[in-house]
Design a protein around this motif. Structure first.
Motif, PDB file in Angstrom:
ATOM      1  N   GLY A  47       0.729  -1.378  -0.177  1.00 29.14           N
ATOM      2  CA  GLY A  47       0.087  -0.170  -0.268  1.00 29.14           C
ATOM      3  C   GLY A  47       0.719   1.257   0.116  1.00 29.14           C
ATOM      4  N   THR A  48       0.236   2.665   0.425  1.00 24.27           N
ATOM      5  CA  THR A  48       0.622   3.610  -0.128  1.00 24.27           C
ATOM      6  C   THR A  48       2.140   4.104   0.905  1.00 24.27           C
ATOM      7  N   LEU A  49       2.987   4.263   0.806  1.00 22.43           N
ATOM      8  CA  LEU A  49       4.681   4.514   1.923  1.00 22.43           C
ATOM      9  C   LEU A  49       4.269   6.186   2.818  1.00 22.43           C
ATOM     10  N   ALA A  50       5.072   6.072   4.393  1.00 25.76           N
ATOM     11  CA  ALA A  50       5.062   7.162   4.792  1.00 25.76           C
ATOM     12  C   ALA A  50       4.113   8.244   5.641  1.00 25.76           C
ATOM     13  N   ASP A  51       2.654   6.978   5.434  1.00 24.55           N
ATOM     14  CA  ASP A  51       1.742   7.361   5.865  1.00 24.55           C
ATOM     15  C   ASP A  51       1.680   7.921   7.331  1.00 24.55           C
ATOM     16  N   HIS A  52       2.425   6.199   7.813  1.00 27.60           N
ATOM     17  CA  HIS A  52       2.843   6.556   9.647  1.00 27.60           C
ATOM     18  C   HIS A  52       3.011   7.791   9.745  1.00 27.60           C
ATOM     19  N   GLY A  53       4.812   7.857   9.693  1.00 24.41           N
ATOM     20  CA  GLY A  53       5.960   8.710  10.072  1.00 24.41           C
ATOM     21  C   GLY A  53       5.489  10.159  10.127  1.00 24.41           C
ATOM     22  N   VAL A  54       4.258  10.173   8.820  1.00 31.10           N
ATOM     23  CA  VAL A  54       3.559  12.408   8.547  1.00 31.10           C
ATOM     24  C   VAL A  54       2.927  12.650   9.141  1.00 31.10           C
ATOM     25  N   ALA A  55       1.690  10.949   9.468  1.00 31.91           N
ATOM     26  CA  ALA A  55       0.674  11.730  10.575  1.00 31.91           C
ATOM     27  C   ALA A  55       1.629  12.022  11.903  1.00 31.91           C
ATOM     28  N   VAL A  56       2.552  11.018  12.348  1.00 27.63           N
ATOM     29  CA  VAL A  56       2.567  11.387  13.778  1.00 27.63           C
ATOM     30  C   VAL A  56       3.382  12.459  14.185  1.00 27.63           C
ATOM     31  N   MET A  57       4.276  12.685  12.910  1.00 25.75           N
ATOM     32  CA  MET A  57       4.827  14.056  12.955  1.00 25.75           C
ATOM     33  C   MET A  57       4.422  15.407  12.933  1.00 25.75           C
ATOM     34  N   ALA A  58       3.231  15.388  12.029  1.00 31.05           N
ATOM     35  CA  ALA A  58       2.129  16.264  12.269  1.00 31.05           C
ATOM     36  C   ALA A  58       1.382  16.456  12.686  1.00 31.05           C
ATOM     37  N   CYS A  59       1.139  15.524  13.496  1.00 30.51           N
ATOM     38  CA  CYS A  59       0.366  15.514  14.714  1.00 30.51           C
ATOM     39  C   CYS A  59       1.197  16.324  16.209  1.00 30.51           C
ATOM     40  N   ARG A  60       1.690  15.405  15.858  1.00 31.32           N
ATOM     41  CA  ARG A  60       3.628  15.918  17.195  1.00 31.32           C
ATOM     42  C   ARG A  60       3.243  17.313  17.143  1.00 31.32           C
ATOM     43  N   GLU A  61       4.058  18.097  16.331  1.00 28.47           N
ATOM     44  CA  GLU A  61       4.293  19.510  16.101  1.00 28.47           C
ATOM     45  C   GLU A  61       3.116  20.163  15.868  1.00 28.47           C
ATOM     46  N   GLY A  62       2.229  20.481  15.437  1.00 28.38           N
ATOM     47  CA  GLY A  62       1.114  20.824  15.243  1.00 28.38           C
ATOM     48  C   GLY A  62       0.463  21.469  14.263  1.00 28.38           C
ATOM     49  N   LEU A  63       1.109  20.678  12.989  1.00 33.64           N
ATOM     50  CA  LEU A  63       0.955  21.494  12.339  1.00 33.64           C
ATOM     51  C   LEU A  63      -0.064  21.441  11.400  1.00 33.64           C
ATOM     52  N   ARG A  64      -1.147  22.353  10.742  1.00 32.47           N
ATOM     53  CA  ARG A  64      -2.242  21.881   9.183  1.00 32.47           C
ATOM     54  C   ARG A  64      -1.699  22.476   8.460  1.00 32.47           C
ATOM     55  N   LEU A  65      -1.532  20.796   7.726  1.00 30.13           N
ATOM     56  CA  LEU A  65      -1.733  20.479   6.784  1.00 30.13           C
ATOM     57  C   LEU A  65      -2.247  20.061   5.525  1.00 30.13           C
ATOM     58  N   GLY A  66      -2.710  20.190   4.401  1.00 32.63           N
ATOM     59  CA  GLY A  66      -3.693  19.647   3.898  1.00 32.63           C
ATOM     60  C   GLY A  66      -4.107  18.243   3.823  1.00 32.63           C
ATOM     61  N   GLY A  67      -5.513  18.196   3.784  1.00 29.03           N
ATOM     62  CA  GLY A  67      -5.940  16.682   3.619  1.00 29.03           C
ATOM     63  C   GLY A  67      -5.497  16.230   4.459  1.00 29.03           C
ATOM     64  N   GLU A  68      -6.487  14.497   4.882  1.00 35.58           N
ATOM     65  CA  GLU A  68      -6.388  14.161   6.261  1.00 35.58           C
ATOM     66  C   GLU A  68      -5.168  12.884   5.670  1.00 35.58           C
ATOM     67  N   LEU A  69      -4.397  12.835   7.128  1.00 31.98           N
ATOM     68  CA  LEU A  69      -3.094  12.274   7.450  1.00 31.98           C
ATOM     69  C   LEU A  69      -3.275  11.401   8.567  1.00 31.98           C
ATOM     70  N   ARG A  70      -3.189   9.948   8.183  1.00 27.85           N
ATOM     71  CA  ARG A  70      -3.838   8.945   9.560  1.00 27.85           C
ATOM     72  C   ARG A  70      -2.621   7.977   9.141  1.00 27.85           C
ATOM     73  N   SER A  71      -1.995   7.493  10.536  1.00 21.88           N
ATOM     74  CA  SER A  71      -1.147   6.682  10.146  1.00 21.88           C
ATOM     75  C   SER A  71      -1.692   5.295   9.714  1.00 21.88           C
ATOM     76  N   ASP A  72      -1.065   4.484   8.807  1.00 24.71           N
ATOM     77  CA  ASP A  72      -1.006   3.049   8.685  1.00 24.71           C
ATOM     78  C   ASP A  72      -1.618   1.750   9.800  1.00 24.71           C
ATOM     79  N   VAL A  73      -0.950   2.221  10.779  1.00 26.96           N
ATOM     80  CA  VAL A  73      -0.644   1.176  11.768  1.00 26.96           C
ATOM     81  C   VAL A  73      -2.209  -0.232  11.920  1.00 26.96           C
ATOM     82  N   ALA A  74      -1.896  -1.424  11.707  1.00 25.80           N
ATOM     83  CA  ALA A  74      -2.083  -1.611  11.794  1.00 25.80           C
ATOM     84  C   ALA A  74      -1.715  -3.587  11.100  1.00 25.80           C
ATOM     85  N   PRO A  75      -2.501  -4.241  12.360  1.00 24.78           N
ATOM     86  CA  PRO A  75      -1.287  -5.841  11.903  1.00 24.78           C
ATOM     87  C   PRO A  75      -1.370  -6.510  10.799  1.00 24.78           C
ATOM     88  N   LEU A  76      -0.945  -6.807   9.616  1.00 24.92           N
ATOM     89  CA  LEU A  76      -1.017  -7.365   8.485  1.00 24.92           C
ATOM     90  C   LEU A  76      -0.908  -8.948   8.680  1.00 24.92           C
TER      91      LEU A  76
END
Lengths: 327, 327
Positions: free
Chosen positions: B163-192
Motif C-alpha cells: 500500500g501507500t508509503l510514509a503515512d505513519h511517520g507523516v501523521a505522527v510528525m504532523a500531530c506532534r508538531e501541531g502542523l495544519r497540513l492539507g488533506g487527511e494524514l492518518r497513520s497506517d498502523v495495523a496488524p498485517l
C-alpha cells in the motif's frame, strides 16, 4: 493516577493488574497469573528492568535483565528456548556503559544455557528516560511431567527457600543511597536454571515454585497461598537471612520478608521429599543456604509467621512504596 | 556516546547493532537480522515502543505496540502464538489513559487473532520516563513450507508494496508538531496477518518480506538487497504515496521512501506470481493500494530508483536523525 506503589509488586500492583490489565485483555494464560504465561507446550514471559543504579554490588542491569526472565521461565518448570531484549536508551549514554551491560547479559545468558535471539533498540532524547531500560522476554518449553503451579499445592506440603532472603533489595538500596553499612551487601541476582534442573532431574514432585522478586518472600507466599486456597505457615527462626542484611534491615526499618530477591526460589513440595530437595539444592553454590521454612495448612488463604517466641502473626500483602526501581 | 540517530533505524542503528549487540551476543538467529529471531520451529521478536504523542490520527501507542510485533512475526512467515507486554509507566500517568491504551491493545490483538498471555508493569518516578513506554514481544510458529528470507531472493523477482508509503511517520510528525497540513494524514498502523495469510493460502512462493518501519522503505529494501546480494531497482512512478502525504513530505523536505510505515509490507516473489499477489492483496482493505514497484537485478547489492524522467539514482542507507520517537 499511577503512583509509585503501582509498580512495587504488592497490593496496589495486584489491583492495577486485576482491574486494568486482566479484565480488558482477558484470557486463561494471563489470568493464571503465573510467572510465565503458558500456551500449549510453551511458556512466555516478559519483564521491564528499570533498576537504579545500573551497576551495584553483585550485579548490574544486564545480568538482572537476563536472570529475571530466565527465572520466570524456570519457575513454571519450563526449559528456556530463547530470549529477546529491547533497549530504551537515553541520548548521551556512554557506549562503554552499553558495552558493559551487553557483555553482562551475554555472560549471564551463557550461564543459563540460553541465547538472546532477537532484539530492538530505541533512543529517546535527553530527559525522556533515565539512562537505560532493558525489557527481556523469554520463551521456554513446558515439560508435561514437571508443571509446578499453585493449584497443585497440598495440605502438609513443605515450603522451601533456596537461600538467604533480601540480599538484592538491600544491596541496591544501600548502593543507591550511598549508605555505608557493616558487612558485605551483595545482590543475589543469578539465573536459577541449575537449581530447577536439580529438582527435576531427581524426579521430585514439585507442586509450586515462584521467584520472590518485588514484594519479597511475603508477597510471593501470599500468591502461592491464594493459588492453593490454603494457609502458608512459616517458622521465623528457619528463614535464612545473612547477618549483614539482617543488620541493615533493622537499621533501615525494613522487614526482610518484603524485600526483593533476584536469585531465589520458593519451592513447595511434599513434606517427605523436603530433606532430599534441600540436600540437592545445597549441593549447588546457588542453593548453599537452602532451607525448609514452613508448611502448608488448611485454613483461610493467607500467610502467617510463628515467631521465635512461639506466637503467631499474620503477614499482610505488601503495600505502599517499598523500594522503587529495585529491578 | 548514544545519539538520537542510533535509534533511527538507518546507518547508525545498523552500526550500533553490528558492533555493540551482534558481536557480544553472537548466535545464528540474531545474526540473521530478520524481523524475528528463528529458533527451531519458533519465531521470536521484541520491540520497544516510545512514540510521542501516544495518541495520533489513525492509532495510538497501544495499537502500535501490538501491530508492530505481529508484523515482525508474519514478515518471517510465522503464525502468531502469543504476545507479552511490558509497561514502563511514569508516576502521575492518568489511569484513564492507561485504560485507553490497554483497550486499544486488546482490540488490535483480537484483530490479529492473538492474545497477550503475559505482562509486566514497572513504575518510575516523575521525570524518569516520558509518560509510558510499552515493549511487546511475540512468539510465532514457523511454517516449513512458507519461510520467506532475503537469501531466497532471485534475479528477476518482482518487488511489491502492500500500500501507500510514509503515512505513519507523516501523521505522527504532523500531530506532534501541531502542523495544519492539507488533506487527511492518518497513520497506517495495523496488524498485517490477514495479508500474509492471503499470500500463504494461495501457495505463492514468497521469497522475502519485511515491514518498512524506521528508516522507511529505502532502509528495508537496502536490507533485502544486502541479504539477497543483489540490486533492487524501483520505478519511482509506481510507488504509491497518498496525495496529502506527498504534499506534506514536499513541504517538510522529507523523502517518503525514508519515512516510517506501520501497516505495510514489502514482498519479493517471482515475477510470474506478481499480478496474482497484487490482486490478492487488493482484495483486502489493508492491501487496497498494493502495487508492483520494482524488480531484482544482478549487480552490486544496493537499491536504485528509475526516476519519472528515466534517469537512475542510487538510494543511500538512511542516516542521521530522521524522526525520533516515531514508534
Amino acid at each position: 493516577m499511577i503512583v509509585i506503589g503501582h509498580g512495587a509488586g504488592g497490593r496496589l500492583t495486584h489491583e492495577l493488574v486485576e482491574r486494568h490489565f486482566l479484565k480488558p485483555l482477558q484470557n486463561p494464560a494471563l489470568s493464571a497469573m503465573l510467572d510465565s504465561g503458558c500456551v500449549g507446550d510453551l511458556a512466555m514471559t516478559t519483564d521491564a528492568f528499570v533498576v537504579t543504579p545500573r551497576f551495584f554490588p553483585g550485579g548490574d542491569l544486564g545480568r538482572l535483565a537476563v536472570a529475571g526472565t530466565v527465572n520466570d521461565l524456570v519457575a513454571v518448570g519450563a526449559i528456556p528456548i530463547g530470549l529477546c531484549a529491547a533497549f530504551i536508551l537515553e541520548e548521551g549514554l556512554a557506549l562503554e556503559e552499553l558495552d558493559r551491560l551487553v557483555a553482562s547479559m551475554a555472560a549471564t545468558a551463557r550461564e543459563a544455557g540460553v541465547e538472546v535471539v532477537a532484539g530492538d533498540t530505541k533512543v529517546v532524547p535527553r530527559g525522556a528516560c533515565d539512562g537505560a531500560f532493558i525489557t527481556t522476554s523469554g520463551v521456554g518449553r513446558l515439560d508435561p511431567g514437571f508443571r509446578p503451579e499453585p493449584a497443585r499445592i497440598q495440605t502438609g506440603d513443605a515450603v522451601l527457600v533456596t537461600g538467604t532472603l533480601a540480599d538484592h533489595g538491600v544491596a541496591v538500596m544501600a548502593c543507591r543511597e550511598g549508605l555505608r553499612l557493616g558487612g558485605e551487601l551483595r545482590s543475589d541476582v543469578a539465573p536459577l536454571r541449575v537449581l530447577v534442573d536439580a529438582l527435576r532431574d531427581a524426579d521430585l514432585e514439585v507442586h509450586a515454585m515462584r521467584d520472590p522478586t518485588r514484594g519479597g518472600a511475603a508477597q510471593c507466599l501470599f500468591e502461592l497461598a491464594q493459588g492453593a486456597q490454603r494457609r502458608v505457615v512459616l517458622r521465623e527462626q528457619a528463614i535464612p537471612v545473612a547477618a549483614p542484611v539482617r543488620a541493615a534491615c533493622e537499621l533501615l526499618g525494613l522487614d526482610p520478608l518484603y524485600v526483593a530477591n533476584e536469585g531465589k526460589l520458593m519451592v513447595v513440595l511434599p513434606e517427605a521429599q523436603a530433606e532430599q530437595a534441600v540436600a540437592l539444592l545445597r549441593a549447588q553454590p546457588l542453593g548453599a543456604h537452602a532451607a525448609i521454612i514452613g508448611q502448608v495448612e488448611d485454613g483461610t488463604p493467607g500467610c502467617e509467621l510463628i515467631t521465635a517466641l512461639g506466637g503467631r502473626r499474620s503477614l499482610r500483602m505488601a503495600s505502599g512504596e517499598l523500594l522503587p526501581r529495585i529491578c
